[in-house]
Motif scaffolding. Structure first.
Motif, mmCIF file in Angstrom:
data_model
loop_
_atom_site.group_PDB
_atom_site.id
_atom_site.type_symbol
_atom_site.label_atom_id
_atom_site.label_comp_id
_atom_site.label_asym_id
_atom_site.label_seq_id
_atom_site.Cartn_x
_atom_site.Cartn_y
_atom_site.Cartn_z
ATOM 1 N N ASP A 43 20.329 -0.711 -16.842
ATOM 2 C CA ASP A 43 20.143 -1.271 -15.505
ATOM 3 C C ASP A 43 18.692 -1.114 -15.052
ATOM 4 N N ASN A 44 18.110 0.066 -15.292
ATOM 5 C CA ASN A 44 16.711 0.290 -14.925
ATOM 6 C C ASN A 44 15.771 -0.618 -15.710
ATOM 7 N N ALA A 45 16.054 -0.768 -17.015
ATOM 8 C CA ALA A 45 15.197 -1.616 -17.838
ATOM 9 C C ALA A 45 15.292 -3.074 -17.389
ATOM 10 N N GLU A 46 16.500 -3.521 -17.055
ATOM 11 C CA GLU A 46 16.683 -4.909 -16.622
ATOM 12 C C GLU A 46 15.926 -5.195 -15.327
ATOM 13 N N LYS A 47 15.792 -4.150 -14.492
ATOM 14 C CA LYS A 47 15.081 -4.306 -13.227
ATOM 15 C C LYS A 47 13.585 -4.029 -13.368
ATOM 16 N N GLY A 48 13.134 -3.865 -14.616
ATOM 17 C CA GLY A 48 11.723 -3.652 -14.866
ATOM 18 C C GLY A 48 11.253 -2.234 -14.677
ATOM 19 N N ARG A 49 12.186 -1.300 -14.488
ATOM 20 C CA ARG A 49 11.805 0.110 -14.312
ATOM 21 C C ARG A 49 11.718 0.775 -15.685
ATOM 22 N N ASP A 50 10.798 0.299 -16.505
ATOM 23 C CA ASP A 50 10.748 0.755 -17.885
ATOM 24 C C ASP A 50 10.371 2.233 -18.000
ATOM 25 N N ALA A 100 13.472 -4.432 -20.884
ATOM 26 C CA ALA A 100 12.520 -4.361 -19.766
ATOM 27 C C ALA A 100 11.576 -5.560 -19.773
ATOM 28 N N TYR A 101 11.221 -6.029 -20.950
ATOM 29 C CA TYR A 101 10.318 -7.185 -21.063
ATOM 30 C C TYR A 101 11.038 -8.474 -20.651
ATOM 31 N N LYS A 103 13.930 -8.602 -18.961
ATOM 32 C CA LYS A 103 14.672 -8.408 -17.707
ATOM 33 C C LYS A 103 16.048 -9.070 -17.771
ATOM 34 N N GLU A 104 16.729 -8.836 -18.887
ATOM 35 C CA GLU A 104 18.064 -9.401 -19.070
ATOM 36 C C GLU A 104 18.864 -8.517 -20.028
#
Length: 451
Positions: A43-50, A100-101, A103-104
């Motif tokens: 969820d964090n990676a999908e929202k760009g919170r890498d 994260a890249y 966002k999906e």
């Protein structure tokens, strides 16, 4: 599996079983909290919170390296396993970076990511067995022969193919005295795409393998002494039940008891494989044996689903359209609202449906879109819970319902809705949330389930 110490203790239980001359297959779940942690990292990676995803990967690495140190005592073996654990975590970290890249997170990617929880814990468990001088082989679910459809997140085994492959791959190992150590929860399609079997899927994995091999018994190791007469957190007098039928436990599972995955019981029941629930912390206790039809108490167990709601549909559309009730239930199924229980007046003038409170808003909106306002009137009641009274001995036995409802009435509890399954092994009813525990305790006393 909470940590390395519990992995070591679990491996000692498996060793003692093998030392008694049994041929053993071990199915391992992820360390506690890891599956939820991976979902949060996705969820964090999908929202760009890498940066959060990267932090999780490092924490995951440290958690499993510590577990390995606690579970495996031979330094060289521990180093070998630690290297493999780091490779697995690095692979997961790369996947989180890609998410994260882009966002999906697709269902396929989610299953791939979730597979790492069991892959990490099972490798440590394998090491703990080898560390004790046992011959063991680490296998991911598909390597053990479990092949599924591509319904990611809730995949179902291709039964005939899986049975064939499990026997082909595991029987030679067992014949050589090798213990297969299999990742629970995860499998793959015939094309090799990783899938998961849904929450509680490690139980399901064990039952699939047990059914395919036609084993003598499948044992689920839990943190309770067996299937209990009620939730001991709610009813202090609850006790373990020595023997239950597949049907009884499946009913319990449907109504919220989280002891065993219901599909695991279906797989075992199909082949008539006995299932035993035992306590990891108290292995000498007999636990609960689950098999075919059993005699005994009229009522075996009680369970309660909290935070439910009741939808009452009435009006000319219900009375005049014979298919209106079918349409309503089909609609709830299509929007993913779980129907806990259904009750209909004999006049067919209304129908009541209990569903989780979390599904209420979307259910009301969908019903109002489906039915005209002058066709069906919708009322709802929140703040209710559903209690299920379960026992094979209720079949054909008069007076059981009266005893249940008299016990509840004696406590001044008002029943909002009643239903009985066609199997006659379950009577369920809804009461106000604040009355739930009081009703549960009253029935437990009335049927002397504490003795």
């Amino acid at each position: 599996m909470r940590d390395g110490e519990t992995i070591r203790r679990s491996s000692e239980i498996a060793k003692s079983c093998a030392d008694e001359g049994n041929r053993v297959v071990v199915v391992v779940s992820a360390i506690s909290g890891v599956t939820d942690g991976i979902l949060e990292a996705l969820d964090n990676a999908e929202k760009g919170r890498d940066e959060r995803a990267e932090k999780f990967a490092e924490e995951l690495r440290l958690k499993h390296l510590k577990a390995c140190r606690d579970a495996v005592r031979d330094p060289r073996l521990r180093e070998e396993i630690s290297d493999r654990l780091c490779e697995e975590v690095d692979e997961l970290g790369k996947l989180l970076s890609v998410v994260a890249y882009l966002k999906e997170v697709t269902p396929r990617v989610r299953d791939y990511a979730l597979s790492f929880g069991e892959r990490l814990s099972t490798r440590i468990f394998w090491g703990a067995l080898v560390d004790q001088g046992l011959k063991a082989e680490y296998l991911r679910g598909w390597e053990a022969g479990i092949l599924t459809n591509d319904n990611f997140g809730n995949a179902r085994p291709l039964t005939s193919l899986t049975n064939q492959e499990v026997r082909r791959r595991l029987t030679p190992l067992l014949d050589r005295g090798v213990i297969p150590v299999v990742t629970g929860f995860i499998a793959a399609t015939p094309d090799g795409v990783i899938t998961t079997l849904g929450r509680g899927g490690s139980d399901y994995t064990a039952a699939i393998i047990g059914a395919a091999l036609r084993v003598d018994e499948v044992i689920f190791w839990k943190d309770v002494d067996g299937v209990m007469t009620a939730d001991p957190k709610l009813v202090a007098e609850a006790r373990p039940i020595p023997r239950m039928s597949y049907e009884e436990v499946m009913e319990l599972a449907y109504f919220g008891a989280k002891v065993i995955h219901p599909l695991a019981l279906e797989a075992a029941a199909r082949e008539g494989i006995p299932v035993r629930v035992k306590n990891f912390y108290n292995p000498s206790a007999g636990g609960t044996l689950i098999a075919g039809e059993t005699e005994g108490d009229t009522v075996k167990a009680l369970t309660m689903i909290r935070d439910a709601a009741i939808i009452l549909a009435s009006g000319v559309g219900i009375v005049e359209a014979p298919t209106a009730n079918v349409r309503l239930l089909d609609l709830l199924s299509r929007i993913g609202a779980r129907v806990i229980m259904v009750s209909q007046a004999s006049s067919q003038a209304n129908i009541s449906v209990a569903i989780p409170r979390s599904d209420l808003d979307k259910a009301i909106k969908a019903i109002r879109r489906e039915f005209a306002a002058d066709e069906v009137r919708i009322d709802c009641e929140e703040g209710v819970c559903v209690i299920a009274v379960i026992g094979l001995g209720m079949r054909g036995r008069p007076g059981v319902a009266a005893k249940i409802f008299n016990a509840v009435a004696a406590e001044g509890v008002n029943i909002r809705m009643i239903a009985q399954g066609s199997s006659e092994l379950n009577i369920s009813f809804a009461v106000r949330e604040e009355d739930g525990v009081k009703a549960l305790k009253a029935i437990h006393r009335a049927f002397k389930l504490n003795t």
